[in-house]
Design an enzyme around this catalytic site. Structure first.
Site, PDB file in Angstrom:
ATOM      1  N   PHE A 216       0.854  -1.380   0.185  1.00 32.76           N
ATOM      2  CA  PHE A 216      -0.023   0.054   0.046  1.00 32.76           C
ATOM      3  C   PHE A 216       0.845   1.367   0.042  1.00 32.76           C
ATOM      4  CE2 PHE A 216      -3.464  -2.746   1.677  1.00 32.76           C
ATOM      5  CZ  PHE A 216      -4.449  -2.293   0.999  1.00 32.76           C
ATOM      6  N   ASP A 217       0.440   2.191  -0.769  1.00 28.59           N
ATOM      7  CA  ASP A 217       1.114   3.608  -0.613  1.00 28.59           C
ATOM      8  C   ASP A 217      -0.026   4.213   0.557  1.00 28.59           C
ATOM      9  OD1 ASP A 217       2.209   6.130  -1.031  1.00 28.59           O
ATOM     10  OD2 ASP A 217       0.415   6.617  -2.075  1.00 28.59           O
ATOM     11  N   LYS A 218       0.539   5.199   1.287  1.00 29.48           N
ATOM     12  CA  LYS A 218      -0.289   5.667   2.398  1.00 29.48           C
ATOM     13  C   LYS A 218      -1.259   6.614   1.963  1.00 29.48           C
ATOM     14  CE  LYS A 218       1.551   8.803   4.886  1.00 29.48           C
ATOM     15  NZ  LYS A 218       0.336   9.973   4.886  1.00 29.48           N
TER      16      LYS A 218
END
Length: 791
Positions: free
Chosen positions: A307-309
């Site tokens: 995941f990117d944040k």
């Protein structure tokens, strides 16, 4: 010619079926010669179609199962079995028809968006409405969207409205949007006419991005072609070997034809398309665009999720969490009203958060005048005759560094917050704290992904380590990698891909390289398409990351059912081939047997049409309405919760003032406790029905703890000077013993912590079950702040 391209599969099916039926009618009438002629024609028709399919496969460098069909049809003619050949032609034609229908059906929900895309917009210029082509709309234009009209360009609402967003999100109920909220192109205004300030051009709006996504999906090869080709590698040589062996051993070519007839791979051509079609279209109805069968299969195999944040585990847009005033002379609501009024005309992302905060508090905003932007510093204009400035501290406060500014900066640094300072009539009035908060459904979504088969979850972000670690702890990932630029993200994805099938989720331009390198790239395009959605294999058009778990479950179930249908169908075909090879199943009977096998395989594939296990919990309309009402009350009492900390901070052992504490205690008893009791009576059973009784234990426990702590606070206050049971010899509250003030402050801080944790529990475990937009206003999604006190 165009008609033939669009309808040749249907025409082939009708012609083959008609020839088979006409031959059957002739045979029943005793016209055997006519029957054989009609069946021969049907066989030749199928042979031409099969050869064409085989040529396409050979040109593509693939070993195709169509070679079996060609040999079976040619063999049927050679040994004088035209009925068997005509039956095979019908099966092949039906397979091609289903293939075409599957590809069209899987993209039907998306293609409808292209057909209804707006072509014009109504621009408001000084009160005069001009209708212009949508391509001429510029950022900052003011558009009027009438009742029943489609929003042409992404923008920000200048007035509240009600919209049908089902075309983009699949949500059937109208969504209420308040002034200041972002609105996407493609949604339909079902309320009163609304004013929209554009924040994107048409080319970069949501609709344009969806059109590009659909074109990419259309360019993808159909999923069942890959399945058929993989089976062909083993099935074609096995079939030819068995047919050849039957001919050599018996000396009768009819046996070889019988083997080829029952080996015709119709389960691959009929059953698999149905299962995959169901998966693609079901995912599309949830707001998940899967770009073709290859992406669906890779999604089903994924085990490592990265995941990117920003925008994925967090909301992706800052929200106002607090307003710190420069002094007691300022009123929080008035400062917010003036700032939100000015920010209505700003396209800046932080402006939307402040406007939403103002409308969420029910403040009446005014359109500003004499607006002037200082690029890189802030915005200035007049609201109700007062000069309002918003922006950086150096521009609003100047070189001064008062105590409230220093304290604000420390707090922002600790929390990872952004700050926007506000001045009124040339005097600093305060500052807003804004945060990109964790999505309430993110922790439950991570748990759902693990149940769906994901074994490793990583957070890979360019944000600083302390913020990323905090987010990772909250949502429950296995590893956090912070301070990573796009090149570093790409390297991490490549490294993880070497050990397992990867899925990368992101929503920014900087995520595009990593999305392209992952086994499956998943982009969030709920607020418009970007380079990431162009690169990704899967695109979420709804602003709920929980549907990713549903998409994985759908992909795995569709693939599992497709493979089951193929294995059962081809397994039975193998048994029939052996029976035919020993002479117990002649070609005509074999064709009928193969048709029965096809029907069985199709029946198995149709299981994919039935609803399967989902991460997202469907709720009855009555429960949705109840949860939405309780969410409104939940947000309404948040300012009281935030006030607890402010009151505790102001308590001093030297000359303590207990009046604010007593006022706060009254608010807790009159506002917070009734809401918590309503939650226990209504929300807890609702969550129990949706998630099971085990999910409600912690909610009930914290409800009891909150009531207990408020009761303790009241008893402590009653025993202090000025209270009903206080020491009558200490009439002056300033004579309160220091240890009692310390105990009072400790109790307030503890109550604040319990309430904050409990609010988070409810948002994650209860209110995240309600689809976004089901609440009555944007206030349901706005986190109120206390807005009082100094620093």
């Amino acid at each position: 010619m165009n008609w033939w391209r669009r309808n040749h599969e249907q025409a082939l099916f009708v012609a083959a079926t008609a020839l088979l039926a006409a031959g059957g009618a002739a045979a029943l009438a005793g016209a055997d010669a006519a029957a054989r002629a009609l069946w021969v024609a049907g066989t030749l028709l199928g042979l031409v179609a099969a050869v064409a399919q085989l040529v396409v496969a050979i040109r593509g460098g693939r070993l195709s199962v169509d070679v079996i069909a060609v040999l079976a049809l040619a063999g049927a003619l050679a040994v004088g079995e035209p009925f068997a050949g005509a039956m095979i032609s019908v099966m092949l034609a039906s397979g091609q028809l289903l293939e075409a229908r599957a590809a069209a059906r899987a993209r039907r929900e998306l293609s409808l968006l292209i057909e209804r895309a707006p072509r014009t917009a109504r621009r408001d210029v000084g009160g005069q409405i001009d209708q212009i082509p949508v391509d001429e709309v510029a950022v900052g234009d003011r558009l009027l969207v009438g009742t029943g009209e489609i929003v042409a360009v992404d923008g920000r609402l200048l007035s509240a409205g009600v919209f049908d967003e089902s075309a983009l999100t699949g949500e059937p109920l109208p969504v209420h949007r308040a002034a200041g909220e972002d609105i996407r192109s493609g949604v339909v205004n079902v309320g009163a006419p609304a004013d929209v300030l554009t924040t994107e051009t048409a080319a970069h709006s949501t609709y344009a991005g969806v059109v590009r996504l659909v074109e990419q999906a259309k360019a993808s090869s159909a999923p069942f072609v890959r399945v058929a080709d993989r089976f062909a590698i083993l099935f074609v040589p096995l079939t030819l070997l068995l047919a050849g062996a039957a001919w050599l051993v018996s000396g009768d070519p009819v046996l070889a034809v019988a083997v080829l007839v029952v080996a015709t791979p119709c389960p691959l051509l009929l059953a698999a398309p149905i299962a995959f079609m169901s998966g693609l279209s079901r995912a599309a109805r949830l707001g998940v665009i899967i770009k073709g069968g290859g992406a669906l299969e890779r999604l089903a195999k994924g085990t490592v999720l990265l995941f990117d944040k920003t925008g994925t585990l967090t909301r992706g847009r800052p929200q106002v969490t607090d307003l710190v005033l420069a002094g007691p002379e300022w009123d929080a609501d008035e400062v917010l009203r003036l700032a939100a009024s000015l920010d209505q005309v700003s396209p800046h992302v932080l402006a939307s958060a402040i406007v939403t905060a103002g409308t969420g508090r029910g403040l009446a905003l005014e359109l500003p005048t004499q607006v002037r932007e200082e690029h890189g510093y802030g915005l200035q204009g007049r609201v109700d005759g007062r000069l309002v400035a918003l922006g950086k501290a150096s521009w609003v406060v100047g070189d001064a560094d008062p105590a409230w500014v220093r304290q604000l900066r420390r707090r922002a640094d600790l929390d990872g917050s952004l700050t926007v300072f506000v001045a009124i009539d040339g005097r600093p009035a305060g500052a807003f704290l804004l945060q990109d908060e964790v999505r309430p459904d993110a922790p439950r979504m991570i748990r759902g992904l693990r149940r769906a088969g994901i074994t490793r979850v990583m957070l890979v972000t360019g944000d600083r380590a302390d913020v990323a670690e905090m987010i990772g702890r909250i949502v429950g990932v296995d590893e956090v990698l912070a301070d990573r630029d796009p090149a570093a993200k790409l390297g991490i994805v490549e490294q993880e891909s070497a050990g397992g099938a990867t899925i990368m989720v992101g929503d920014g331009i900087n995520d595009a390289p990593a999305l392209a390198a992952a086994g499956v790239g998943v982009a969030l395009a709920a607020r418009g398409a970007s380079a990431s959605s162009e690169t990704a294999d899967v695109v979420l058009t709804v602003d709920r990351v929980g549907v990713l778990a549903d998409a994985i479950l759908i992909a795995r179930r569709s693939r599992r059912i497709a493979l089951l249908a193929v294995l059962v169908g081809m397994g039975l075909s193998l048994v029939a081939m052996v029976i035919a090879a020993i002479g117990l199943l002649p070609p005509a009977a074999g064709a009928i047997t193969q048709e029965v096998i096809d029907l069985l395989a199709i029946g198995i594939a149709l299981l994919a049409v039935l609803p399967g296990r989902r991460h997202t919990v469907p709720m009855p309309d009555a429960d949705v309405a109840t949860a939405a009402r309780l969410r409104t009350e939940h947000d309404a009492v948040k300012p009281v919760v935030e006030q607890i900390r402010t009151v505790a901070d102001a308590l001093s052992t030297q000359h303590p003032d207990l009046d604010p504490v007593r006022t706060l205690a009254g608010q807790l008893e009159d506002e917070v406790l009734p809401h918590e009791r309503a939650d226990e009576d209504l929300l807890v059973p609702l969550v129990g029905r949706a998630l099971g009784p085990d999910a409600t234990a912690s909610l009930s426990r914290t409800h009891a703890e909150i009531e207990h702590q408020v009761s303790r606070l009241r008893r402590l206050l009653d025993g202090l000077p000025g209270g009903p049971s206080g020491d009558p010899t200490l009439e002056d509250a300033t004579a309160v013993p220091p240890e009692d003030v310390i105990e009072l402050r400790r109790l307030l801080y503890g109550l604040y912590a319990v309430l904050r944790l409990h609010n988070t529990q409810e948002e994650e475990g209860a209110f995240s079950l309600v689809p976004e937009g089901e609440s009555s206003s944007s206030a349901d999604r706005f986190r109120p702040f206390a807005g009082t006190g100094k620093g």
